[in-house]
Design a protein around this motif. Structure first.
Motif, PDB file in Angstrom:
ATOM      1  N   ARG A  47     -17.685  15.895  29.503  1.00 19.20           N
ATOM      2  CA  ARG A  47     -18.856  15.045  29.276  1.00 19.20           C
ATOM      3  C   ARG A  47     -18.842  14.468  27.850  1.00 19.20           C
ATOM      4  N   ARG A  84     -18.619  10.499  26.688  1.00 15.70           N
ATOM      5  CA  ARG A  84     -19.591   9.933  25.754  1.00 15.70           C
ATOM      6  C   ARG A  84     -18.901   9.328  24.527  1.00 15.70           C
ATOM      7  N   GLU A 116     -20.160   4.446  32.604  1.00 19.24           N
ATOM      8  CA  GLU A 116     -20.540   5.628  31.834  1.00 19.24           C
ATOM      9  C   GLU A 116     -21.622   6.429  32.547  1.00 19.24           C
ATOM     10  N   CYS A 117     -22.611   5.731  33.088  1.00 26.30           N
ATOM     11  CA  CYS A 117     -23.692   6.397  33.818  1.00 26.30           C
ATOM     12  C   CYS A 117     -23.158   7.102  35.058  1.00 26.30           C
ATOM     13  N   ASP A 163     -21.276  10.229  34.077  1.00 27.61           N
ATOM     14  CA  ASP A 163     -22.209  11.277  33.694  1.00 27.61           C
ATOM     15  C   ASP A 163     -22.792  11.952  34.935  1.00 27.61           C
TER      16      ASP A 163
END
Length: 283
Positions: A26, A30, A255-256, A259
């Motif tokens: 993670r 990021r 990215e979302c 995640d």
């Protein structure tokens, strides 16, 4: 907050190891996203600065050699403020595309690292078949001494390398589905709207976009248009034969999604180890 699987005699080692890696994966996602996002933001700031100050100019320098072979820094070109602002504007979409490809590549590394964690704890599954008879023999003798252990480790590393190279042609969505199937993993019990098959469709869609970016294709392929139609997002939507335009919004979408995927993976590992538990994942 990330709850990880505790190691122990009753817990398969690969579950605990993979679960412990989720926070690191993670953080990697990021970090990669942030580097591209702040670079794109800097491009916008620079464009606005030069657009608002016509008296400015931008010198671009590089190394050049003279006739004697001596290398020195020279000015290649000097742009006016207007030209500089325009070129910043033209270059910014390229960064979004490169960032998307970079972030997808990281996810590819994560999936294969996850799979290798599983295989290292379950090598017998990759030793089946007549062609791996010698490898099975090396595995059985691996504890006979340092030489036997070294022979096994070298042969096993070669087996994993060839497996990964071969699976790399299958498409990441197919590899991810196989990983969940081989590991006996399922979507977390509190996921009601999506399942592994839905995640794989999105992986397939973003993978197709990455391939178009990598090969410098200038328009939306029929595959990307088809795959993106199954993605529940108005951000990731493409129509066949239209100009391929990758924006910061697409990078934010990926990215979302990653995640959320890591939330799902963490939850799947927990429930594989302990059965249905209260998950912190959000669909």
């Amino acid at each position: 907050m990330q709850i990880v699987v505790a190691g122990g005699d009753t817990t398969p080692h690969w579950l605990a190891e993979a679960s412990a890696m989720v926070p690191e994966w993670r953080a990697d996602v990021r970090d990669v996203y942030m580097r591209w996002a702040i670079t794109i933001n800097a491009m916008h700031v620079a464009r606005n600065r030069y657009a608002a100050a016509p008296e400015l100019a931008l010198e671009t320098k590089s190394l050049r050699s003279d006739r004697s072979g001596k290398t020195e820094v020279r000015v290649l070109d000097t742009w006016t403020a207007l030209d500089t602002a325009r070129n910043y504007e033209l270059a910014t979409p390229l960064l979004a595309a490169y960032g998307f490809a970079d972030l997808y590549g990281l996810f590819e590394e994560i999936v294969f690292e996850f799979y290798l964690i599983f295989w290292n704890d379950n090598p017998e599954r990759l030793l089946r078949g007549e062609e791996f008879r010698e490898l099975r023999r090396a595995y059985k003798k691996r504890n006979a001494g340092p030489a036997a252990a070294e022979q096994w480790e070298g042969a096993w590393a070669d087996r994993l390398s060839k497996w990964r190279r071969k699976r790399g042609y299958d498409g990441l969505h197919t590899v991810f589905a196989s990983l969940y199937r081989d590991g006996g993993l399922k979507r977390p019990s509190d996921y009601k709207l999506t399942d592994v098959s839905d995640w794989c469709k999105t992986i397939q869609a973003v993978g197709e976009l990455r391939n178009l970016i990598t090969h410098g294709v200038g328009e939306v392929s029929s595959e990307l248009a088809e795959y993106s139609a199954s993605v529940p997002s108005n951000v990731f939507s493409f129509k066949q034969a239209e100009p391929l335009q990758v924006t910061l919004g697409h990078l934010m979408f990926l990215e979302c999604f990653l995640d959320q995927m890591l939330n799902a993976i963490g939850g799947s590992l927990l429930e594989r180890a302990y059965g249905p538990v209260l998950s912190l994942a959000i669909e």
